[in-house]
Design a protein around this motif. Structure first.
Motif, PDB file in Angstrom:
ATOM      1  N   ASN A 159      68.161  25.736  39.825  1.00  0.00           N
ATOM      2  CA  ASN A 159      69.811  25.838  39.499  1.00  0.00           C
ATOM      3  C   ASN A 159      70.486  26.974  39.810  1.00  0.00           C
ATOM      4  O   ASN A 159      69.842  28.195  40.173  1.00  0.00           O
ATOM      5  N   PRO A 160      72.023  27.093  39.993  1.00  0.00           N
ATOM      6  CA  PRO A 160      72.633  28.191  40.437  1.00  0.00           C
ATOM      7  C   PRO A 160      72.305  29.281  39.690  1.00  0.00           C
ATOM      8  O   PRO A 160      72.591  30.511  40.146  1.00  0.00           O
ATOM      9  N   CYS A 161      72.191  29.132  38.317  1.00  0.00           N
ATOM     10  CA  CYS A 161      72.002  30.181  37.467  1.00  0.00           C
ATOM     11  C   CYS A 161      70.683  30.993  37.688  1.00  0.00           C
ATOM     12  O   CYS A 161      70.500  32.205  37.885  1.00  0.00           O
ATOM     13  N   LEU A 162      69.757  30.271  37.820  1.00  0.00           N
ATOM     14  CA  LEU A 162      68.391  31.004  38.126  1.00  0.00           C
ATOM     15  C   LEU A 162      68.610  31.433  39.714  1.00  0.00           C
ATOM     16  O   LEU A 162      68.032  32.481  39.833  1.00  0.00           O
ATOM     17  N   CYS A 163      69.040  31.113  40.614  1.00  0.00           N
ATOM     18  CA  CYS A 163      69.310  31.626  42.048  1.00  0.00           C
ATOM     19  C   CYS A 163      69.989  32.957  41.773  1.00  0.00           C
ATOM     20  O   CYS A 163      69.649  33.750  42.512  1.00  0.00           O
ATOM     21  N   GLY A 164      71.111  32.889  40.927  1.00  0.00           N
ATOM     22  CA  GLY A 164      71.991  34.213  41.030  1.00  0.00           C
ATOM     23  C   GLY A 164      71.118  35.183  40.366  1.00  0.00           C
ATOM     24  O   GLY A 164      71.112  36.408  40.714  1.00  0.00           O
ATOM     25  N   LEU A 165      70.149  34.855  39.265  1.00  0.00           N
ATOM     26  CA  LEU A 165      69.421  35.716  38.616  1.00  0.00           C
ATOM     27  C   LEU A 165      68.179  36.194  39.518  1.00  0.00           C
ATOM     28  O   LEU A 165      68.042  37.520  39.555  1.00  0.00           O
ATOM     29  N   LEU A 166      67.654  35.373  40.457  1.00  0.00           N
ATOM     30  CA  LEU A 166      66.703  35.941  41.398  1.00  0.00           C
ATOM     31  C   LEU A 166      67.164  36.932  42.612  1.00  0.00           C
ATOM     32  O   LEU A 166      66.509  37.274  43.006  1.00  0.00           O
ATOM     33  N   ILE A 167      68.370  36.848  42.619  1.00  0.00           N
ATOM     34  CA  ILE A 167      69.258  37.919  43.276  1.00  0.00           C
ATOM     35  C   ILE A 167      69.378  39.008  42.780  1.00  0.00           C
ATOM     36  O   ILE A 167      69.417  40.192  43.211  1.00  0.00           O
ATOM     37  N   LEU A 168      70.239  38.890  41.619  1.00  0.00           N
ATOM     38  CA  LEU A 168      70.693  40.094  40.985  1.00  0.00           C
ATOM     39  C   LEU A 168      69.584  40.813  40.110  1.00  0.00           C
ATOM     40  O   LEU A 168      69.681  42.117  40.202  1.00  0.00           O
ATOM     41  N   LEU A 169      68.570  40.309  39.518  1.00  0.00           N
ATOM     42  CA  LEU A 169      67.395  41.095  39.125  1.00  0.00           C
ATOM     43  C   LEU A 169      66.717  42.120  40.135  1.00  0.00           C
ATOM     44  O   LEU A 169      66.445  43.304  40.058  1.00  0.00           O
ATOM     45  N   PRO A 170      66.543  41.478  41.360  1.00  0.00           N
ATOM     46  CA  PRO A 170      65.766  42.234  42.314  1.00  0.00           C
ATOM     47  C   PRO A 170      66.513  43.389  42.804  1.00  0.00           C
ATOM     48  O   PRO A 170      66.104  44.618  43.283  1.00  0.00           O
ATOM     49  N   LEU A 171      67.921  42.960  43.044  1.00  0.00           N
ATOM     50  CA  LEU A 171      69.041  44.195  43.612  1.00  0.00           C
ATOM     51  C   LEU A 171      69.160  45.306  42.449  1.00  0.00           C
ATOM     52  O   LEU A 171      69.015  46.261  42.781  1.00  0.00           O
ATOM     53  N   TYR A 172      69.014  44.949  41.111  1.00  0.00           N
ATOM     54  CA  TYR A 172      69.205  45.731  40.131  1.00  0.00           C
ATOM     55  C   TYR A 172      67.896  46.668  40.002  1.00  0.00           C
ATOM     56  O   TYR A 172      68.082  47.864  40.011  1.00  0.00           O
ATOM     57  N   VAL A 173      66.720  46.258  40.262  1.00  0.00           N
ATOM     58  CA  VAL A 173      65.690  46.927  40.316  1.00  0.00           C
ATOM     59  C   VAL A 173      65.519  47.948  41.604  1.00  0.00           C
ATOM     60  O   VAL A 173      65.118  48.985  41.571  1.00  0.00           O
ATOM     61  N   SER A 174      66.040  47.622  42.745  1.00  0.00           N
ATOM     62  CA  SER A 174      65.921  48.145  43.818  1.00  0.00           C
ATOM     63  C   SER A 174      66.945  49.247  43.673  1.00  0.00           C
ATOM     64  O   SER A 174      66.588  50.503  44.396  1.00  0.00           O
ATOM     65  N   ILE A 175      68.100  49.080  43.213  1.00  0.00           N
ATOM     66  CA  ILE A 175      68.826  50.147  43.115  1.00  0.00           C
ATOM     67  C   ILE A 175      68.377  51.192  42.008  1.00  0.00           C
ATOM     68  O   ILE A 175      68.629  52.275  42.451  1.00  0.00           O
ATOM     69  N   LEU A 176      68.044  50.887  41.133  1.00  0.00           N
ATOM     70  CA  LEU A 176      67.070  51.936  40.073  1.00  0.00           C
ATOM     71  C   LEU A 176      66.005  52.615  40.775  1.00  0.00           C
ATOM     72  O   LEU A 176      65.991  53.728  40.622  1.00  0.00           O
ATOM     73  N   ASP A 177      65.399  52.042  41.502  1.00  0.00           N
ATOM     74  CA  ASP A 177      64.087  52.691  42.179  1.00  0.00           C
ATOM     75  C   ASP A 177      64.699  53.621  43.544  1.00  0.00           C
ATOM     76  O   ASP A 177      64.203  54.792  43.001  1.00  0.00           O
TER      77      ASP A 177
END
Length: 306
Positions: A137-155
């Protein structure tokens, strides 16, 4: 060598891929062409996905994000290299170098996660086709983009802040065409053991997580396909996964090749040439792989061109 604090360092020198003036002219034309094709190809993919309602699905949503990441990753490295060749000036400011390190890490890490997310999307589509729209669903798709992006920025921020704590010597030559984290750490005169350990640990962990996700997803897909009686459905399933498997092989295969070449040879110049294979070539090839192997994408591109 006399150590210099990071506040005293004004610039680094990017030695590039060669010192030969004639080869530099060839490299300028080659990399300019590759950069323009990369930008144009990925922009066409994004435009095709956004303009065609038939492509408003999770698979193409992730593909458009991959194309955007490829554009950003190429832009973080190649333009500076082209400017240096054109102006015959190898310098890059200290701030510019750290910024480049940060952005390259963000987009490399994000692309690494995106490939795993796309593998999960294929797993759901093939193994749970009736529940695909409910699960993805759109909520999960958005989460699957935002969470990796957040981890990538922190790294990326973690490594960049660790580099800021280092002191550098008078020899500030980087045998590369961009500020790679490992090459910058090697220039430090202060103790860089923690930086090196952290870089290797995070790269191994994040890549390992993504690879495990990809292998697990395709193991489930293969198990599901073996239980299907219809060879037609098997063919369709393999065709939808073929493009993604090619991109995964290109991305991780070239990265592994660079790692092996750096371990086997002591030549930083050869390592920098090999690194072109995972920092430039996959981003160039991704649009062609997906557009040439996907009928819906080819049709959408034909409409745009017309």
């Amino acid at each position: 060598m006399e150590p210099r604090n990071q506040t005293d360092v004004s610039e680094f020198l990017l030695l590039g891929l060669t010192k030969d003036p004639e080869l530099q002219s060839i490299l300028f034309c080659l990399f300019l062409l590759m950069y323009l094709v990369t930008i144009l190809g990925n922009l066409l993919v994004i435009l095709a996905v956004s303009s065609d309602s038939h492509l408003h699905t999770p698979m193409f949503f992730f593909l458009s994000n991959l194309s955007f990441t490829d554009i950003c990753l190429s832009t973080a490295m190649i333009p500076k290299m082209l400017v240096n060749i054109q102006t015959q000036n190898q310098s890059i400011s200290y701030t510019g170098c750290i910024t480049q390190v940060c952005f390259v890490l963000v987009f490399l890490c994000f692309e690494n996660f995106l490939l795993a997310v796309m593998a999960y999307d294929r797993y759901v589509a093939i193994c749970h086709p009736l529940r695909y729209t409910v699960i993805m669903n759109p909520c999960l798709c958005g989460l699957l983009i935002l969470l990796p992006l957040y981890v990538s920025i922190l790294d990326a921020l973690l490594h960049s802040l660790m580099v800021l704590q280092l002191s550098f010597c008078t020899d500030l030559e980087i045998p590369h065409f961009f500020c790679e984290l490992a090459q910058v750490i090697k220039l430090a005169c202060s103790d860089s053991f923690i930086n090196t350990f952290l870089a290797n640990f995070m790269a191994s962990t994040l890549s390992g997580i993504s690879l495990f996700g990809i292998i697990f997803s395709y193991a489930k897909i293969l198990s599901s396909l073996l239980g299907m009686p219809s060879t037609v459905r098997n063919y369709k399933a393999f065709s939808t996964c073929g493009s993604h498997l090619l991109v995964v092989s290109l991305f991780y295969g070239t990265g592994l090749g660079v790692y092996i070449s750096s371990a086997v040879t002591d030549s930083s110049r050869k390592t920098s040439v090999a690194s072109v294979m995972y920092t430039v070539v996959p981003q160039l090839m991704n649009p062609f792989i997906y557009s040439l192997r996907n009928r819906d994408m080819k049709e959408a591109l034909r409409k745009i061109i017309r």
